[in-house]
Design a protein around this motif. Structure first.
Motif, PDB file in Angstrom:
ATOM      1  N   PHE A   1       0.613  -1.074  -0.125  1.00 22.04           N
ATOM      2  CA  PHE A   1       0.173   0.017  -0.117  1.00 22.04           C
ATOM      3  C   PHE A   1       0.547   1.115   0.587  1.00 22.04           C
ATOM      4  CE2 PHE A   1      -3.327  -2.843   2.376  1.00 22.04           C
ATOM      5  CZ  PHE A   1      -4.051  -2.713   0.904  1.00 22.04           C
ATOM      6  N   VAL A   2       1.956   1.561   0.809  1.00 24.42           N
ATOM      7  CA  VAL A   2       3.041   2.734   0.456  1.00 24.42           C
ATOM      8  C   VAL A   2       3.764   2.442  -0.925  1.00 24.42           C
ATOM      9  CG1 VAL A   2       4.871   3.416   1.985  1.00 24.42           C
ATOM     10  CG2 VAL A   2       2.961   2.016   3.337  1.00 24.42           C
ATOM     11  N   GLY A   3       4.208   1.405  -1.379  1.00 26.53           N
ATOM     12  CA  GLY A   3       4.957   1.423  -2.283  1.00 26.53           C
ATOM     13  C   GLY A   3       4.117   1.725  -3.507  1.00 26.53           C
ATOM     14  N   VAL A   4       2.359   1.369  -3.637  1.00 28.30           N
ATOM     15  CA  VAL A   4       1.868   1.825  -4.666  1.00 28.30           C
ATOM     16  C   VAL A   4       0.905   3.710  -4.500  1.00 28.30           C
ATOM     17  CG1 VAL A   4       0.780  -0.019  -5.446  1.00 28.30           C
ATOM     18  CG2 VAL A   4      -0.787   0.986  -3.418  1.00 28.30           C
ATOM     19  N   PHE A   5       1.273   4.020  -3.830  1.00 32.38           N
ATOM     20  CA  PHE A   5       0.858   5.442  -3.385  1.00 32.38           C
ATOM     21  C   PHE A   5       1.260   6.274  -4.357  1.00 32.38           C
ATOM     22  CE2 PHE A   5       1.532   9.763  -0.910  1.00 32.38           C
ATOM     23  CZ  PHE A   5       0.033  10.031  -1.027  1.00 32.38           C
ATOM     24  N   PRO A   6       3.370   6.243  -5.056  1.00 35.29           N
ATOM     25  CA  PRO A   6       3.119   7.503  -6.095  1.00 35.29           C
ATOM     26  C   PRO A   6       2.660   7.117  -7.191  1.00 35.29           C
ATOM     27  CG  PRO A   6       5.093   6.049  -5.161  1.00 35.29           C
ATOM     28  CD  PRO A   6       4.335   5.553  -4.556  1.00 35.29           C
ATOM     29  N   ALA A   7       1.984   6.103  -7.509  1.00 36.40           N
ATOM     30  CA  ALA A   7       1.092   6.030  -8.685  1.00 36.40           C
ATOM     31  C   ALA A   7       0.143   6.457  -8.171  1.00 36.40           C
ATOM     32  CB  ALA A   7       0.374   4.630  -8.996  1.00 36.40           C
ATOM     33  N   ASN A   8      -0.945   6.580  -6.827  1.00 34.55           N
ATOM     34  CA  ASN A   8      -1.777   7.029  -7.001  1.00 34.55           C
ATOM     35  C   ASN A   8      -1.756   8.762  -7.245  1.00 34.55           C
ATOM     36  OD1 ASN A   8      -3.982   5.415  -6.336  1.00 34.55           O
ATOM     37  ND2 ASN A   8      -2.827   5.485  -4.047  1.00 34.55           N
ATOM     38  N   VAL A   9      -0.161   9.614  -6.554  1.00 38.64           N
ATOM     39  CA  VAL A   9      -0.351  11.007  -6.781  1.00 38.64           C
ATOM     40  C   VAL A   9      -0.179  11.374  -7.818  1.00 38.64           C
ATOM     41  CG1 VAL A   9       1.990  12.702  -6.044  1.00 38.64           C
ATOM     42  CG2 VAL A   9       1.527  10.686  -4.731  1.00 38.64           C
ATOM     43  N   LYS A  10       0.887  10.067  -9.077  1.00 39.75           N
ATOM     44  CA  LYS A  10       0.552  10.573 -10.243  1.00 39.75           C
ATOM     45  C   LYS A  10      -1.290  10.623 -10.563  1.00 39.75           C
ATOM     46  CE  LYS A  10       2.570   8.992 -14.550  1.00 39.75           C
ATOM     47  NZ  LYS A  10       0.843   9.110 -15.219  1.00 39.75           N
ATOM     48  N   MET A  11      -1.445   9.763 -10.071  1.00 39.18           N
ATOM     49  CA  MET A  11      -3.325  10.398 -11.056  1.00 39.18           C
ATOM     50  C   MET A  11      -3.725  11.221 -10.236  1.00 39.18           C
ATOM     51  SD  MET A  11      -6.442   7.407  -9.758  1.00 39.18           S
ATOM     52  CE  MET A  11      -7.669   7.762 -10.909  1.00 39.18           C
ATOM     53  N   ALA A  12      -3.035  11.609  -9.141  1.00 43.95           N
ATOM     54  CA  ALA A  12      -3.891  13.408  -8.935  1.00 43.95           C
ATOM     55  C   ALA A  12      -3.584  13.957  -9.565  1.00 43.95           C
ATOM     56  CB  ALA A  12      -4.257  13.321  -7.739  1.00 43.95           C
ATOM     57  N   TYR A  13      -2.373  13.909 -10.220  1.00 45.23           N
ATOM     58  CA  TYR A  13      -1.767  15.399 -10.702  1.00 45.23           C
ATOM     59  C   TYR A  13      -2.251  14.727 -12.403  1.00 45.23           C
ATOM     60  CZ  TYR A  13       1.606  18.053 -13.107  1.00 45.23           C
ATOM     61  OH  TYR A  13       1.969  19.062 -14.051  1.00 45.23           O
ATOM     62  N   ASP A  14      -1.920  13.691 -12.613  1.00 43.86           N
ATOM     63  CA  ASP A  14      -2.625  13.271 -14.303  1.00 43.86           C
ATOM     64  C   ASP A  14      -3.878  14.145 -14.634  1.00 43.86           C
ATOM     65  OD1 ASP A  14       0.058  13.187 -14.854  1.00 43.86           O
ATOM     66  OD2 ASP A  14      -0.682  10.578 -15.289  1.00 43.86           O
ATOM     67  N   TRP A  15      -4.645  14.183 -13.079  1.00 45.75           N
ATOM     68  CA  TRP A  15      -6.155  14.465 -13.515  1.00 45.75           C
ATOM     69  C   TRP A  15      -6.505  16.087 -12.696  1.00 45.75           C
ATOM     70  CZ3 TRP A  15     -10.013   9.790 -12.422  1.00 45.75           C
ATOM     71  CH2 TRP A  15      -9.609   8.601 -13.295  1.00 45.75           C
ATOM     72  N   ARG A  16      -5.898  16.302 -12.566  1.00 42.79           N
ATOM     73  CA  ARG A  16      -6.090  17.931 -12.237  1.00 42.79           C
ATOM     74  C   ARG A  16      -7.308  19.085 -12.716  1.00 42.79           C
ATOM     75  NH1 ARG A  16      -1.360  18.016 -14.414  1.00 42.79           N
ATOM     76  NH2 ARG A  16      -0.295  19.036 -15.338  1.00 42.79           N
ATOM     77  N   HIS A  17      -6.799  18.591 -14.330  1.00 38.34           N
ATOM     78  CA  HIS A  17      -7.476  19.290 -15.165  1.00 38.34           C
ATOM     79  C   HIS A  17      -9.137  18.749 -15.628  1.00 38.34           C
ATOM     80  CE1 HIS A  17      -4.296  22.324 -15.534  1.00 38.34           C
ATOM     81  NE2 HIS A  17      -3.450  21.438 -15.385  1.00 38.34           N
ATOM     82  N   ARG A  18      -8.860  17.524 -14.759  1.00 33.45           N
ATOM     83  CA  ARG A  18     -10.401  17.465 -15.223  1.00 33.45           C
ATOM     84  C   ARG A  18     -11.801  17.619 -15.040  1.00 33.45           C
ATOM     85  NH1 ARG A  18      -9.434  10.631 -16.682  1.00 33.45           N
ATOM     86  NH2 ARG A  18      -7.861  10.248 -18.279  1.00 33.45           N
ATOM     87  N   PRO A  19     -12.450  16.905 -15.050  1.00 30.89           N
ATOM     88  CA  PRO A  19     -14.077  17.977 -14.279  1.00 30.89           C
ATOM     89  C   PRO A  19     -13.839  17.096 -12.475  1.00 30.89           C
ATOM     90  CG  PRO A  19     -14.461  16.113 -16.188  1.00 30.89           C
ATOM     91  CD  PRO A  19     -13.097  15.617 -16.001  1.00 30.89           C
ATOM     92  N   LEU A  20     -14.731  17.811 -12.123  1.00 28.67           N
ATOM     93  CA  LEU A  20     -15.093  17.819 -10.375  1.00 28.67           C
ATOM     94  C   LEU A  20     -14.654  16.003 -10.197  1.00 28.67           C
ATOM     95  CD1 LEU A  20     -14.453  18.777  -8.275  1.00 28.67           C
ATOM     96  CD2 LEU A  20     -16.689  19.742  -7.368  1.00 28.67           C
ATOM     97  N   PRO A  21     -16.063  15.744 -11.233  1.00 28.89           N
ATOM     98  CA  PRO A  21     -15.979  14.609 -10.036  1.00 28.89           C
ATOM     99  C   PRO A  21     -14.405  13.145 -10.359  1.00 28.89           C
ATOM    100  CG  PRO A  21     -17.683  14.611 -11.133  1.00 28.89           C
ATOM    101  CD  PRO A  21     -17.249  15.839 -11.334  1.00 28.89           C
ATOM    102  N   HIS A  22     -14.122  13.510 -11.415  1.00 29.03           N
ATOM    103  CA  HIS A  22     -12.791  12.637 -11.778  1.00 29.03           C
ATOM    104  C   HIS A  22     -11.833  13.312 -10.811  1.00 29.03           C
ATOM    105  CE1 HIS A  22     -14.028  11.181 -16.147  1.00 29.03           C
ATOM    106  NE2 HIS A  22     -15.089  10.877 -15.101  1.00 29.03           N
ATOM    107  N   ARG A  23     -11.908  14.997 -10.670  1.00 28.43           N
ATOM    108  CA  ARG A  23     -10.856  14.995  -9.988  1.00 28.43           C
ATOM    109  C   ARG A  23     -11.179  14.318  -8.217  1.00 28.43           C
ATOM    110  NH1 ARG A  23     -11.733  20.310 -12.028  1.00 28.43           N
ATOM    111  NH2 ARG A  23     -12.099  20.959  -9.794  1.00 28.43           N
ATOM    112  N   ALA A  24     -11.828  14.241  -7.859  1.00 27.88           N
ATOM    113  CA  ALA A  24     -12.383  14.326  -6.486  1.00 27.88           C
ATOM    114  C   ALA A  24     -12.530  12.918  -6.221  1.00 27.88           C
ATOM    115  CB  ALA A  24     -13.937  14.335  -6.138  1.00 27.88           C
ATOM    116  N   ALA A  25     -12.076  11.589  -7.065  1.00 22.65           N
ATOM    117  CA  ALA A  25     -11.384  10.379  -7.068  1.00 22.65           C
ATOM    118  C   ALA A  25     -10.096  11.120  -7.390  1.00 22.65           C
ATOM    119  CB  ALA A  25     -12.774   9.430  -8.005  1.00 22.65           C
ATOM    120  N   ALA A  26      -9.651  10.920  -7.491  1.00 28.88           N
ATOM    121  CA  ALA A  26      -8.480  11.198  -7.411  1.00 28.88           C
ATOM    122  C   ALA A  26      -7.922  11.030  -6.288  1.00 28.88           C
ATOM    123  CB  ALA A  26      -7.748  11.320  -8.946  1.00 28.88           C
ATOM    124  N   TYR A  27      -8.051  12.705  -5.900  1.00 29.82           N
ATOM    125  CA  TYR A  27      -7.199  13.362  -4.305  1.00 29.82           C
ATOM    126  C   TYR A  27      -7.935  12.230  -3.956  1.00 29.82           C
ATOM    127  CZ  TYR A  27      -6.179  17.553  -7.744  1.00 29.82           C
ATOM    128  OH  TYR A  27      -6.140  18.226  -8.435  1.00 29.82           O
TER     129      TYR A  27
END
Length: 123
Positions: free
Chosen positions: A74-100
């Motif tokens: 779970f700690v090791g995959v955290f960078p992938a979740n950070v990347k997802m949040a960054y990559d999705w920062r300009h998507r519609p709010l529901p997508h951003r909310a899911a990523a964040y």
């Protein structure tokens, strides 16, 4: 209810692991580009790791080691979740909310795995 905790964690891991093989594309997209090789390879490796952890957590004899490995995973995959949040920062709010929303969820997942490890060590 405590006896269901390891089985719940194992089921969670098994479900997540299977999705890496059934729907790999979303996982490919969040593999950090700094990792060597192809994203699909990392998607499959992480899926296998989740499935392996699921089996280890579900098995009383290997539960403690499996739960500790799960916390590390779970700690090791955290960078992938950070990347997802960054990559999705300009998507519609529901997508951003899911990523964040995935970011703070890692902490209770790690805590769950550590609690399972702690409980398994008491037996």
């Amino acid at each position: 209810m405590k006896s269901l905790s390891p089985l719940g964690l194992a089921a969670f891991l098994a479900g997540a692991g299977m999705t890496h093989f059934l729907r790999p594309r979303p996982y490919d997209a969040i593999v950090p580009s700094r990792l060597p090789g192809k994203p699909r390879t990392w998607t499959y490796v992480s899926g296998l790791a989740e499935l392996g952890c699921a089996v280890a957590v579900a098995t009383p004899r290997t539960r403690r080691a499996g739960a500790l490995a799960t916390a590390g995973l779970f700690v090791g995959v955290f960078p992938a979740n950070v990347k997802m949040a960054y990559d999705w920062r300009h998507r519609p709010l529901p997508h951003r909310a899911a990523a964040y929303g995935r970011l703070p969820l890692q902490a209770p997942l790690v805590a769950w795995a550590l609690a399972v490890a702690r409980d398994a060590g008491r037996r």
